[in-house]
Design a protein around this motif. Structure first.
Motif, PDB file in Angstrom:
ATOM      1  N   LYS A 184       0.841  -1.192   0.000  1.00  0.00           N
ATOM      2  CA  LYS A 184       0.000   0.000   0.000  1.00  0.00           C
ATOM      3  C   LYS A 184       0.878   1.244   0.000  1.00  0.00           C
ATOM      4  O   LYS A 184       1.903   1.301   0.666  1.00  0.00           O
ATOM      5  N   SER A 185       0.443   2.245  -0.754  1.00  0.00           N
ATOM      6  CA  SER A 185       1.206   3.480  -0.874  1.00  0.00           C
ATOM      7  C   SER A 185       0.260   4.662  -0.753  1.00  0.00           C
ATOM      8  O   SER A 185      -0.723   4.761  -1.501  1.00  0.00           O
ATOM      9  N   GLU A 242       5.711   9.074   3.276  1.00  0.00           N
ATOM     10  CA  GLU A 242       6.390   7.940   2.672  1.00  0.00           C
ATOM     11  C   GLU A 242       6.515   6.810   3.695  1.00  0.00           C
ATOM     12  O   GLU A 242       6.873   7.036   4.851  1.00  0.00           O
ATOM     13  N   ASP A 243       6.213   5.603   3.250  1.00  0.00           N
ATOM     14  CA  ASP A 243       6.310   4.407   4.098  1.00  0.00           C
ATOM     15  C   ASP A 243       5.395   4.472   5.310  1.00  0.00           C
ATOM     16  O   ASP A 243       5.715   3.921   6.377  1.00  0.00           O
ATOM     17  N   ILE A 244       4.244   5.168   5.179  1.00  0.00           N
ATOM     18  CA  ILE A 244       3.288   5.284   6.269  1.00  0.00           C
ATOM     19  C   ILE A 244       2.054   4.439   5.967  1.00  0.00           C
ATOM     20  O   ILE A 244       1.550   4.448   4.837  1.00  0.00           O
ATOM     21  N   ASP A 245       1.556   3.707   6.962  1.00  0.00           N
ATOM     22  CA  ASP A 245       0.308   2.960   6.809  1.00  0.00           C
ATOM     23  C   ASP A 245      -0.847   3.950   6.904  1.00  0.00           C
ATOM     24  O   ASP A 245      -1.139   4.473   7.970  1.00  0.00           O
ATOM     25  N   TYR A 246      -1.505   4.223   5.779  1.00  0.00           N
ATOM     26  CA  TYR A 246      -2.544   5.253   5.788  1.00  0.00           C
ATOM     27  C   TYR A 246      -3.804   4.824   6.532  1.00  0.00           C
ATOM     28  O   TYR A 246      -4.738   5.613   6.682  1.00  0.00           O
ATOM     29  N   LYS A 297     -12.134   7.966   1.121  1.00  0.00           N
ATOM     30  CA  LYS A 297     -13.176   7.340   1.952  1.00  0.00           C
ATOM     31  C   LYS A 297     -14.404   7.010   1.111  1.00  0.00           C
ATOM     32  O   LYS A 297     -15.008   5.938   1.260  1.00  0.00           O
ATOM     33  N   ASP A 298     -14.789   7.941   0.219  1.00  0.00           N
ATOM     34  CA  ASP A 298     -15.947   7.696  -0.647  1.00  0.00           C
ATOM     35  C   ASP A 298     -15.750   6.464  -1.514  1.00  0.00           C
ATOM     36  O   ASP A 298     -16.735   5.826  -1.917  1.00  0.00           O
ATOM     37  N   ARG A 299     -14.498   6.128  -1.817  1.00  0.00           N
ATOM     38  CA  ARG A 299     -14.208   4.982  -2.672  1.00  0.00           C
ATOM     39  C   ARG A 299     -13.761   3.756  -1.884  1.00  0.00           C
ATOM     40  O   ARG A 299     -13.313   2.766  -2.458  1.00  0.00           O
ATOM     41  N   GLY A 300     -13.869   3.814  -0.568  1.00  0.00           N
ATOM     42  CA  GLY A 300     -13.613   2.646   0.272  1.00  0.00           C
ATOM     43  C   GLY A 300     -12.152   2.356   0.550  1.00  0.00           C
ATOM     44  O   GLY A 300     -11.833   1.309   1.111  1.00  0.00           O
ATOM     45  N   THR A 301     -11.230   3.270   0.175  1.00  0.00           N
ATOM     46  CA  THR A 301      -9.807   3.036   0.430  1.00  0.00           C
ATOM     47  C   THR A 301      -9.494   3.173   1.916  1.00  0.00           C
ATOM     48  O   THR A 301      -8.687   2.420   2.465  1.00  0.00           O
ATOM     49  N   VAL A 302     -10.105   4.138   2.569  1.00  0.00           N
ATOM     50  CA  VAL A 302      -9.972   4.333   4.019  1.00  0.00           C
ATOM     51  C   VAL A 302     -11.362   4.481   4.601  1.00  0.00           C
ATOM     52  O   VAL A 302     -12.340   4.694   3.877  1.00  0.00           O
ATOM     53  N   ASN A 303     -11.456   4.394   5.916  1.00  0.00           N
ATOM     54  CA  ASN A 303     -12.772   4.516   6.562  1.00  0.00           C
ATOM     55  C   ASN A 303     -12.849   5.711   7.501  1.00  0.00           C
ATOM     56  O   ASN A 303     -13.696   5.754   8.389  1.00  0.00           O
ATOM     57  N   TYR A 304     -11.961   6.680   7.320  1.00  0.00           N
ATOM     58  CA  TYR A 304     -11.973   7.859   8.176  1.00  0.00           C
ATOM     59  C   TYR A 304     -11.400   9.057   7.436  1.00  0.00           C
ATOM     60  O   TYR A 304     -10.733   8.918   6.404  1.00  0.00           O
ATOM     61  N   ILE A 305     -11.671  10.240   7.968  1.00  0.00           N
ATOM     62  CA  ILE A 305     -11.042  11.481   7.509  1.00  0.00           C
ATOM     63  C   ILE A 305     -10.337  12.080   8.722  1.00  0.00           C
ATOM     64  O   ILE A 305     -10.982  12.342   9.739  1.00  0.00           O
ATOM     65  N   PRO A 306      -9.036  12.273   8.685  1.00  0.00           N
ATOM     66  CA  PRO A 306      -8.317  12.730   9.877  1.00  0.00           C
ATOM     67  C   PRO A 306      -8.694  14.163  10.257  1.00  0.00           C
ATOM     68  O   PRO A 306      -9.028  14.988   9.407  1.00  0.00           O
ATOM     69  N   ASP A 307      -8.682  14.419  11.552  1.00  0.00           N
ATOM     70  CA  ASP A 307      -8.851  15.791  12.036  1.00  0.00           C
ATOM     71  C   ASP A 307      -7.596  16.583  11.706  1.00  0.00           C
ATOM     72  O   ASP A 307      -6.474  16.077  11.838  1.00  0.00           O
ATOM     73  N   THR A 308      -7.768  17.818  11.273  1.00  0.00           N
ATOM     74  CA  THR A 308      -6.636  18.713  11.034  1.00  0.00           C
ATOM     75  C   THR A 308      -6.782  19.923  11.947  1.00  0.00           C
ATOM     76  O   THR A 308      -7.888  20.232  12.399  1.00  0.00           O
ATOM     77  N   PRO A 309      -5.692  20.622  12.245  1.00  0.00           N
ATOM     78  CA  PRO A 309      -5.762  21.766  13.158  1.00  0.00           C
ATOM     79  C   PRO A 309      -6.732  22.832  12.660  1.00  0.00           C
ATOM     80  O   PRO A 309      -6.798  23.126  11.462  1.00  0.00           O
TER      81      PRO A 309
END
Length: 404
Positions: free
Chosen positions: A82-83, A127-131, A174-186
């Protein structure tokens, strides 16, 4: 078929990219598995020369080839790692560029390219982060990215635009099912709130928490965290890979002819944000009382071993773990949230600047020690902090008369 010089072979484990020189060749070549069905690559491996003798340049080129290949061959049957860039950023950017390509208004027409430019700045952080690791993603956003943008002199509204691009990327993923969340930003308020430094006694509390965690778990990691945090306090380091990548050979004691009895501890930091090499010097207390403890913790190491956390190979994961550990301990001690803002690991850099300012060090010298500009020292690290204002107040002539 030319033979590979095995002494030059380097493998990037995340993408499984091999980088090497052939015997009697001066430049590097790279290769990685791409799956079956490509006539041009019967070995099922992409292979291409990097056209450079420098290993760091070769690594950068190889990663570009990897990203370009899978971006242009999304139908590849190979189940690659995964990238973040390939799975989240690139699909969003291609959509945004297509969306605005035929807009007649010049400002809208270039929106996709502006987003792409912002991603080029953000990309190294992911880079090299598990999203799918939301905690790590939010820690990177709150700590590293916000601190880096502020240090680069970006305005609050500009910083908010970078975070907006990131949020839109995650929303589409998220809309396409790649992730199941949207991170909080400052929030804009947090972005515009100056980060206050820690007091030394507060950092001592975090050190004590590291010791207690070690006593409870017997995990050496927590004592080494204390070493790392003390190192950051000692000199003008940027928290992260710059100090964590230092080897045992990257320090030396130098002498002052006027004070020959005093050892000055000098470090060599490579590939910094602003220049290829930086030479931080530690404060005297760290040199006399703390550094020997770090060296003696693993006394049988070689010069090419890491100075800190020597047995952990994945330095990017280590960087994120040490940042999360610091924030966790700071929150447990009710130190993290302060005057409407937050104080992550990067705030130790603010502490260093403030301490030097209190000691009477001029801004120009502080900037050299911290490997940044005088303007950034004043606007980002000192700014309107209480300590800076107190110091300025002391410099105001007391005999000044006010006419009523």
């Amino acid at each position: 078929m030319p033979k590979i010089d095995k002494n030059t072979l380097k493998i990037l484990p995340k993408q499984k990219i091999r980088i090497y020189k052939f015997e009697n060749k001066q430049t590097y070549t790279c290769s990685f598995y791409i799956g079956t069905g490509y006539k041009k690559y019967p070995s099922n491996h992409f292979q291409k020369t990097c056209k450079t003798k420098n290993i760091n340049e070769a690594i950068s080129k190889a990663k570009e080839f990897y990203v370009d290949w899978f971006k242009n061959h999304i139908d590849s049957k190979y189940d690659r790692e995964k990238s973040f860039d390939l799975d989240i950023a690139q699909p969003y950017l291609m959509f945004k560029i297509r969306k605005y390509k035929h807009k007649t208004h010049l400002k809208n027409n270039e929106q996709g390219e502006r987003d792409k430019s912002k991603w080029n700045y953000l990309k190294p952080f992911f880079e090299d982060i598990d999203y799918n690791d939301i905690e790590t993603i939010e820690q990177i956003v709150d700590d590293e990215i916000l601190s880096s943008l502020q240090e680069d002199g970006r305005s609050g509204s500009t910083i908010n635009k970078y975070f907006s691009v990131l949020t839109q990327m995650f929303k589409r993923a998220k809309d396409r099912g790649t992730v199941n969340y949207i991170p909080d930003t400052p929030t804009q308020q947090v972005i515009n709130t100056p980060r206050e430094p820690y007091e030394n006694n507060e950092l001592n509390l975090i050190n004590n928490r590291c010791k207690k965690e070690y006593e409870k778990t017997k995990e050496m990691f927590f004592l080494e965290c204390k070493d790392y945090y003390n190192l950051l306090r000692s000199a003008g380091f940027r928290p992260g890979l710059e100090p964590l990548n230092m080897k045992r050979s990257d320090y030396e004691f130098i002498k002052d002819r006027d004070n020959p009895e005093t050892d000055i501890l000098k470090f060599t930091v490579r590939n910094t944000k602003t220049k290829p090499i930086h030479y931080p010097i530690a404060n005297d207390f760290f040199t006399k009382h703390i550094f020997s403890e770090i060296l003696n913790r693993h006394s049988d190491l070689k010069d090419d071993d890491y100075l800190l956390f020597p047995f952990i190979k994945d330095r990017k994961t280590l960087k994120n773990k040490t940042g999360k550990t610091f924030s966790r301990f700071s929150k447990d001690l009710n130190l993290y949230y302060h005057k409407g803002g937050t104080r992550p690991l990067y705030s130790i850099r603010h502490t260093y600047a403030t301490e030097k300012w209190k000691q009477g060090t001029v801004i120009e010298d502080i900037s050299k020690l911290m490997n940044t500009s005088p303007r950034m020292v004043m606007s980002v690290y000192l700014g309107d902090s209480d300590e800076a204002l107190i110091k300025l107040h002391k410099r105001i002539p007391k005999k000044l008369k006010v006419i009523k």
